[in-house]
Scaffold this active site. Structure first.
Site, PDB file in Angstrom:
ATOM      1  CG  ASP A  84      -1.799  -1.356   1.424  1.00 34.06           C
ATOM      2  OD1 ASP A  84      -2.376  -1.736  -0.243  1.00 34.06           O
ATOM      3  OD2 ASP A  84      -3.127  -1.571   2.295  1.00 34.06           O
ATOM      4  N   GLY A  85       1.992   0.618   0.743  1.00 31.49           N
ATOM      5  CA  GLY A  85       2.528   2.288   1.219  1.00 31.49           C
ATOM      6  C   GLY A  85       3.469   3.033  -0.188  1.00 31.49           C
ATOM      7  CG  ASN A 154      -4.364   5.534   3.653  1.00 25.60           C
ATOM      8  OD1 ASN A 154      -5.579   5.153   2.360  1.00 25.60           O
ATOM      9  ND2 ASN A 154      -3.339   4.995   4.060  1.00 25.60           N
ATOM     10  CG  ASP A 184      -0.231   9.676  22.419  1.00 20.86           C
ATOM     11  OD1 ASP A 184       0.283  10.027  23.649  1.00 20.86           O
ATOM     12  OD2 ASP A 184      -0.441   8.584  22.010  1.00 20.86           O
ATOM     13  CB  THR A 195      -8.468  -0.536   5.567  1.00 21.73           C
ATOM     14  OG1 THR A 195      -8.813   0.018   4.751  1.00 21.73           O
ATOM     15  CG2 THR A 195     -10.488  -0.543   5.608  1.00 21.73           C
ATOM     16  CB  ALA A 196      -4.511   3.027   7.332  1.00 27.18           C
ATOM     17  CE1 TYR A 197      -2.327   5.712  14.097  1.00 29.77           C
ATOM     18  CE2 TYR A 197      -1.123   7.947  13.181  1.00 29.77           C
ATOM     19  CZ  TYR A 197      -1.118   7.285  14.189  1.00 29.77           C
ATOM     20  OH  TYR A 197      -0.845   7.116  15.275  1.00 29.77           O
ATOM     21  CB  SER A 198      -8.009   5.814  11.308  1.00 31.65           C
ATOM     22  OG  SER A 198      -9.556   5.851  11.781  1.00 31.65           O
TER      23      SER A 198
END
Length: 299
Positions: A84-85, A154, A184, A195-198
């Site tokens: 993905d990156g 994203n 933070d 579907t990533a960091y969140s």
């Protein structure tokens, strides 16, 4: 499939593809597997009568193949080989070309956003050559920080500049305060980025047809602070009220903020384009990659 049709689905626009003549392949830097797949793509392209060049920035010089900077490739379609990156980085580089991107996964990388696996490239190229594909146009999320405009695929995040110390933030949506306190950080994710960091921070998964953004607090001191689904047309303002913060998106740093400074985040009018080939349904793919049916995420 008729040429020229367009279907609006939430923040996305789906339109029919046309026969492709020229490809440019970008790879995950340093990945022998990704480079091997890129070579197979070049060989299959020759057999189909397609012109294929390799992105020099990500792959370097590859003996026997034409290597050019992606931005100078004049490609009809860009092919991203990696995870993905790699796909997201290729999307950012593709902005000037305005060419759709086909994501190809390799086994060593996590590629939920990619469309096909490395072993499926021959069939994928045949579909491209014959125009048997669709192009999905998806909105970026946009932010303004210290007078500069930035785009992300994203998410945009505002996090503590010091990883060992919380930052005090105030979040307003359409001018109304919805969150204030130490944490933070906070992130604003697109449906694609949900579907990533969140997701890792406790946010919900949004279907791509849902015209919304996700506001997700990251480790808030006040435990009742929860993620919020926001209409994508609404403007989210994140202001620093204590400490210092870093603003970033898609692994790119956008700037740093001190007390009293803020960043404005909302859906962008600018879109990027993804090639869609699969007949696999959204929920089947989601379950397969996130292993929801097995009760957990991949390790």
């Amino acid at each position: 499939m008729k040429r020229g049709w367009r279907l609006v689905i939430g923040v996305s626009v789906l339109r029919a593809g046309e026969g492709v003549k020229r490809l440019c392949v970008a790879v995950k830097p340093g990945s022998a597997e990704a480079l091997s797949v890129a070579k197979r793509i070049a060989e299959a392209s020759t057999e189909l009568g397609l012109t294929c060049v390799i992105d020099r920035e990500s792959a370097g010089e590859v003996p026997g193949l034409t290597c050019l900077p992606l931005e100078e490739s004049r490609a009809d379609v860009l092919v991203s080989v990696g995870g993905d990156g790699t796909l997201i980085y290729t999307i950012h580089r593709a902005r000037a070309l305005k060419a759709p991107v086909l994501g190809v996964s390799v086994s060593e990388s996590y590629g939920y956003l990619n469309e096909v696996e490395g072993g499926e490239v021959a069939e994928a190229l045949a579909a491209l050559a014959e125009g048997r594909f669709a192009v999905e146009e998806v909105s970026f999320v946009e932010c303004y920080a210290r007078g500069s405009r930035h785009l992300a695929v994203n998410e945009v995040m505002v996090v503590s500049e010091a990883p060992h110390r919380a930052v005090a933030l105030e979040v307003r949506i359409e001018g109304e305060v919805v969150l204030r306190g130490k944490m933070d950080g906070v992130l604003v994710a697109t449906a694609l980025g949900s579907t990533a960091y969140s997701l890792s921070a406790g946010g919900p998964i949004l279907h791509p047809e849902v015209d919304a953004l996700v506001l997700t607090p990251i480790c808030p001191v006040r435990q009742f602070a929860r993620p919020l689904v926001v209409p994508s047309g609404h403007r989210v303002e994140v202001r620093v009220v204590g400490g210092r913060a870093l603003v970033a998106g898609d692994s790119f740093e956008f700037g740093r903020l001190g007390v009293g400074e803020s960043v404005l985040i909302h859906r962008s009018s600018e879109r990027f384009a993804l090639v869609r080939l699969r007949g696999e349904g959204y929920y089947s793919k989601l379950s397969r990659y996130l292993r929801l049916s097995e009760g957990g995420l991949p390790g």
